[in-house]
Write a protein that holds these residues in place. Structure first.
Motif, PDB file in Angstrom:
ATOM      1  N   ARG A   1      80.547   0.540 -49.941  1.00  0.00           N
ATOM      2  CA  ARG A   1      80.721  -0.055 -48.682  1.00  0.00           C
ATOM      3  C   ARG A   1      82.110   0.008 -48.385  1.00  0.00           C
ATOM      4  O   ARG A   1      82.491   0.373 -47.263  1.00  0.00           O
TER       5      ARG A   1
ATOM      6  N   GLU B   1      77.496  -1.916 -39.129  1.00  0.00           N
ATOM      7  CA  GLU B   1      76.351  -1.703 -40.246  1.00  0.00           C
ATOM      8  C   GLU B   1      76.025  -0.290 -39.975  1.00  0.00           C
ATOM      9  O   GLU B   1      75.653   0.582 -41.027  1.00  0.00           O
TER      10      GLU B   1
ATOM     11  N   LEU C   1      78.658   2.148 -40.853  1.00  0.00           N
ATOM     12  CA  LEU C   1      79.016   2.324 -42.560  1.00  0.00           C
ATOM     13  C   LEU C   1      77.611   3.240 -42.801  1.00  0.00           C
ATOM     14  O   LEU C   1      77.732   3.941 -43.854  1.00  0.00           O
TER      15      LEU C   1
ATOM     16  N   SER D   1      80.119   7.576 -48.767  1.00  0.00           N
ATOM     17  CA  SER D   1      80.702   6.554 -49.692  1.00  0.00           C
ATOM     18  C   SER D   1      81.591   7.337 -50.613  1.00  0.00           C
ATOM     19  O   SER D   1      82.064   6.706 -51.539  1.00  0.00           O
TER      20      SER D   1
END
Length: 562
Positions: free
Chosen positions: A52, A170, A173, A178
């Motif tokens: 994250r 959120e 993300l 990643s």
């Protein structure tokens, strides 16, 4: 500087810089399955956390954030805030932790002064943003942080910021990769900034480099873990801050806890019932807070209900003096309390209470006196006492002077404010404004802030000492003491008192008890306040400290009109 001989360097040799990303990297090495918890809404392990953090770095890049740009955060204490501690800084940008308790005008000033580019803001604070958005000079994008994404209701976004709205945290993300390789750069790169308010003028911009925050973490590691000043073992301890993350990086503990891959719990908005619920459910063993928060918790009816579960909880107190009365109330519930000392400009820790082997054998009452001192000087910090003429004062446990300090993690000044920065570092020492004595065995005993010492009848009276005395009067929940002008004595002490529920104290009874102590030779006569006012609450600053500037103004007005 004396002449020295430097180590010869091989051309191919590499010495990695001391960066925040290096602290993050340790979290995957040993205990990657430990958890980070947010209220009763969200939990993840360190593998997910690292992913994250990298997703956040990619989101910021997509929003146009470049190394050296400033990213502002307005949030409650959360996993998102922790991700910003690492994701913003490790990408080479500057993290501005906005004090959400300032007035809208002050928040506007700090955001413009810091030249914020992107703002990450919790939906609870959107009304503030809506009120000031048209006056922001550098911000071009907002990201909304919402707790509603963990439930069934989609987040609401105020139409007032639609032109700037870039998405919900959120959701952004989730769409981001990643995969992000944090770069190397100079360890003296600017990493964080926040603003501290004084008695006059606009808030001051404090700033820290990667190297300073790395070294502060090493200082905490040495003192908290190495010397076990507040024992914190990653294998058994659980960390939960109860100091806002906008306040000096929650005293630097999130960096330490993440490096150790310790279990962490973030409580969001502070609510006594929820704090105690999380403390019990998640097995929290280490926290830090200002005395106001500890007093709120120990006074809560729920504290009595959970008292059997509090014996493993260790709490470091800072920001204001820990009184013996509050320390005793916490100890009676089984809580281990200890004081620490520092300030916004020192990252902040410069002293933490540490009982050595001999002191651990002392009676509990004597230990309590040590635990309410400001602490023992931290490793790597050089601390001295200085008089008004700039002379050093001996560390004999009695002589008073202003604390001045040097160390590897003290801010170098104030952003775009060279005059106040020069005043802070006058003579090559950081001036704290705190009057104290230091014992030969390195205990620091704060007498008062230079502006709060009461000068009466040719004597210096410590308002902190008086508050400590009043805290031990049965029925007193909180107290604040300030000095006000007096034609005969120069100044005289005046006190505000908050009573505990069920008590009916009077000013005359309290004064009578203090006078009895004077008669017995236990107190000096100057320690009896001229006036005692009972109030429902004591004014606090935005970070929970007693607001003596406001109290002086209000009490002076009351006395003039009475």
């Amino acid at each position: 500087m004396i002449p020295t001989k430097l180590i010869p360097r091989t051309a191919e040799a590499s010495e990695p810089p001391l960066l925040i990303k290096s602290l993050l990297a340790q979290s995957l090495k040993y205990e990657p399955q430990r958890e980070i918890v947010y209220r009763d809404l969200f939990r993840m392990n360190y593998v997910e956390f690292n992913q994250r953090v990298r997703r956040l770095a990619n989101v910021l890049a997509e929003l146009g954030v470049k190394p050296g740009d400033t990213v502002a955060v307005l949030d409650w204490d959360s996993h998102r805030y922790l991700e910003c501690f690492f994701g913003v800084t490790s990408a080479g940008a500057i993290l501005h932790t906005v004090n959400v308790r300032l007035s809208p005008a002050q928040i506007l000033y700090t955001m413009n002064h810091a030249e914020d580019k992107v703002v990450l803001i919790h939906e609870d604070f959107l009304p503030i943003l809506t009120a000031i958005k048209d006056q922001l000079t550098t911000v071009d994008k907002f990201v909304v942080l919402s707790d509603k994404v963990y439930g069934e209701t989609a987040p609401d976004v105020l139409s007032g910021i639609a032109d700037y709205f870039s998405g919900e945290y959120e959701a952004l993300l989730k769409e981001a990769s990643s995969d992000y390789d944090f770069p190397d750069f100079d360890e003296n790169t600017w990493a964080t900034t926040f603003y501290t308010t004084g008695t006059t003028g606009n808030p001051k911009g404090v700033y820290f480099s990667h190297r300073q925050l790395f070294m502060h973490t090493m200082g905490l590691l040495t003192y908290i873990i190495g010397y076990e000043a507040m024992p914190f073992k990653g294998s058994t301890d659980v960390y939960m801050p109860i100091t806002p993350m906008f306040h000096v990086h929650a005293w630097g503990f999130p960096f330490l806890a993440t490096m150790m891959s310790a279990k962490q719990v973030y409580p969001g908005r502070y609510e006594p019932e929820l704090l105690l619920k999380l403390l019990i459910k998640e097995g929290v063993t280490l926290s830090h807070c200002v005395p106001t928060i500890l007093n709120m918790l120990v006074s809560s009816p729920a504290a009595q209900k959970f008292r059997d579960n509090l014996s493993r909880w260790k709490v470091l107190i800072g920001g204001s003096a820990l009184t013996k009365g509050l320390a005793q109330a916490a100890t009676d519930l089984g809580i281990t309390v200890m004081s620490g000392y520092g300030m916004s400009e020192t990252a902040p820790v410069m002293a933490v209470g540490y009982l050595n082997e001999q002191e651990q054998q002392l009676p509990k009452e004597d230990q309590l006196e040590l635990r309410t001192r400001a602490g023992r000087i931290s490793p790597f910090i050089e601390m001295r006492l200085m008089d008004d003429e700039g002379n050093f004062v001996p560390h004999d446990g009695h002589s008073l002077g202003e604390i001045v300090a040097r160390g590897p993690w003290l801010t170098q000044g104030y952003y775009n404010d060279p005059e106040r920065g020069a005043e802070l570092w006058k003579g090559g020492w950081l001036h704290t404004g705190d009057v104290a004595s230091i014992s030969p065995d390195y205990w620091v005993m704060i007498a008062d802030r230079t502006k709060d010492v009461i000068k009466t009848g040719g004597e210096w009276v410590s308002s902190l000492d008086m508050e400590n005395i009043l805290s031990q009067v049965e029925g007193v929940a909180e107290s604040a003491v300030i000095g006000l002008p007096d034609a005969r004595w120069g100044e005289r002490p005046h006190a505000l008192i908050v009573q505990k529920p069920g008590y009916n104290l009077t000013a005359e009874a309290i004064k009578s008890g203090l006078k009895d102590q004077v008669e017995r030779g236990e107190l000096h006569k100057w320690y009896v306040p001229d006036r005692i006012l009972f109030v429902p609450e004591i004014p606090k600053t935005s970070v929970g400290k007693i607001d003596k500037k406001r109290i002086r103004s209000e009490m002076k007005e009351q006395i003039l009109t009475s």
